[in-house]
Enzyme design. Structure first.
Site, PDB file in Angstrom:
ATOM      1  N   CYS A 148      49.059  64.175  72.567  1.00 57.40           N
ATOM      2  CA  CYS A 148      48.440  65.467  72.878  1.00 57.40           C
ATOM      3  C   CYS A 148      49.006  66.567  71.984  1.00 57.40           C
ATOM      4  O   CYS A 148      50.091  67.086  72.252  1.00 57.40           O
ATOM      5  CB  CYS A 148      48.662  65.789  74.351  1.00 57.40           C
ATOM      6  SG  CYS A 148      47.936  67.365  74.831  1.00 57.40           S
ATOM      7  N   CYS A 151      49.564  69.866  73.905  1.00 61.13           N
ATOM      8  CA  CYS A 151      50.732  69.912  74.792  1.00 61.13           C
ATOM      9  C   CYS A 151      52.042  69.919  73.997  1.00 61.13           C
ATOM     10  O   CYS A 151      52.950  70.683  74.303  1.00 61.13           O
ATOM     11  CB  CYS A 151      50.771  68.706  75.731  1.00 61.13           C
ATOM     12  SG  CYS A 151      49.191  68.119  76.284  1.00 61.13           S
ATOM     13  N   ASP A 152      52.148  69.056  73.003  1.00 58.80           N
ATOM     14  CA  ASP A 152      53.440  68.847  72.335  1.00 58.80           C
ATOM     15  C   ASP A 152      53.564  69.523  70.972  1.00 58.80           C
ATOM     16  O   ASP A 152      54.655  69.588  70.410  1.00 58.80           O
ATOM     17  CB  ASP A 152      53.693  67.333  72.152  1.00 58.80           C
ATOM     18  CG  ASP A 152      53.747  66.613  73.489  1.00 58.80           C
ATOM     19  OD1 ASP A 152      54.079  67.273  74.490  1.00 58.80           O
ATOM     20  OD2 ASP A 152      53.460  65.413  73.532  1.00 58.80           O
TER      21      ASP A 152
END
Ligand code: NAP
Length: 336
Positions: A148, A151-152
């Site tokens: 992701c 997200c990261d």
């Protein structure tokens, strides 16, 4: 009586409690189903590990009718509060493991001692991230291997280079995002044509620090403590090249939870998605399904299509309960 699971700050669900409808999954399909189900005055519970589903993997939503441009997290919050406004309960932090019919009613069990009964069930669990299944992928998960970018990605701010794998919207959106954080992004795709929307393709091609590595596949991921390089093979020339990277973002789509569906006795299509008819009915009477976990509208997975499926599933659950004489309206549910 018995264990009361914590639900947000105020509400709880009692072990053994009976609901008219239990919805498994709290993405757009599940929360839309919950809103409709509660509006039919059905006692409704949504149970899920988290709220938002795949919306948590995106930044902005620009194509949900009537809302213009909205952040994905705002849209999730709206879906949830809309369902709760009509008295649906939303319970998170629970992974449902089993759904079985006992004496004409479904018993649904899961983690955290979750154990409730439902007269009808709607499955809206979405799908899982597809894995590359190459050496190093599992070993370095969380140590440079991510699924992701949104997200990261921020964790890689200031790093030299990363790889993104895939040719769909997720990969290209991810590559664009990451190109703002790191010096260089290698976008590795197994073909020379992108599946992503032209809007993303155009932007990626114009971004000077994104290098396209086309007709290529990742053969292995290597490193010591964390990822240091990926070995990429050109499918046409057969040439193998090592690319030095600090991380690799695998954005190659999603897969249905085939094994779990089959264990529950649900019929799946050849790809493993739950077979549904146009009313979102599964092969098991009383169990409905909605959203990305179903065989419906494959190839056009949108927030609006998931929400539409949720609405239809709730309507079908309502009809099913009415026809079976299992529906006793609780008018007080709507007092506000
Ligand atoms: P996707 O559209 O299914 O694309 C997956 C990509 O990964 C494809 O390019 C595919 O290659 C490649 N791929 C699949 N398996 C692979 C493997 N084993 N090895 C290497 N490459 C592999 O998945 P997605 O991009 O995650 O998007 C999922 C859905 O969400 C889509 O409907 C998409 O439109 C939507 N979405 C929308 C947005 C947005 O509108 N902002 C953002 C993200 C996602 P091939 O092309 O060769 O098959």
């Amino acid at each position: 009586m018995g264990l009361r699971l914590r639900m947000g700050k105020r509400e709880g669900v009692a072990r053994g409690e009976t609901f008219d409808v239990v919805i498994v999954g709290a993405g757009p399909a599940g929360l839309s189903a919950a809103m409709y189900s509660a509006r039919f005055l059905l006692k409704t519970l949504v149970v899920s590990q988290d709220v938002g589903g795949q919306l948590n993997l995106t930044n902005l939503v620009e194509d949900y009718p009537g809302l213009g441009r909205i952040s994905a997290s705002d849209l999730v919050a709206r879906f949830k509060s809309h369902a709760e406004e009509f008295k649906a309960k939303v319970l998170t932090g629970v992974r449902v493991s089993d759904i079985r019919r006992e004496d004409g009613i479904f018993r649904i069990t899961g983690s955290q001692g979750f154990d409730v009964k439902a007269k009808a069930v709607i499955i809206a669990v979405g799908s899982e991230r597809r894995k590359l299944r190459v050496p190093g992928e599992e070993e370095f998960q969380g140590r440079g291997v991510s699924y992701c970018s949104i997200c990261d990605g921020p964790l890689f701010k200031g790093r030299k280079s990363v790889a993104v794998v895939g040719g769909g919207d997720s990969a290209l959106e991810g590559a664009l995002l990451l190109s703002g954080y790191v010096g260089k992004v290698y976008l590795i795709h197994r073909r020379d044509k992108f599946r992503a929307k032209p809007y993303y393709v155009e932007q990626v091609r114009a971004r000077s620090n994104i290098e396209l590595v086309l007709n290529s596949v990742v053969e292995r991921i290597e490193g010591s403590e964390t990822v240091e390089r990926v070995i990429v093979r050109n499918k046409i020339t057969g040439e193998r090249i090592p690319l030095s990277v600090d991380g690799i973002f695998i954005e190659i789509g999603f897969e249905p939870m085939r094994e779990w569906f089959e264990k529950l006795g649900l019929e799946v299509d050849e790809r493993g998605y739950i077979k549904v008819d146009e009313w979102m009915r599964t092969n098991i009477e009383g169990i409905f399904a909605a959203g990305d976990c179903t065989s419906a509208w494959i190839g056009f997975r949108q927030v609006v299509t998931a929400a539409a499926m949720g609405a239809v599933a709730a309507y079908s659950a309502y009809n099913y309960l009415s026809e079976k004489g299992l529906y006793q309206p609780k008018v007080e549910l709507l007092t506000r």
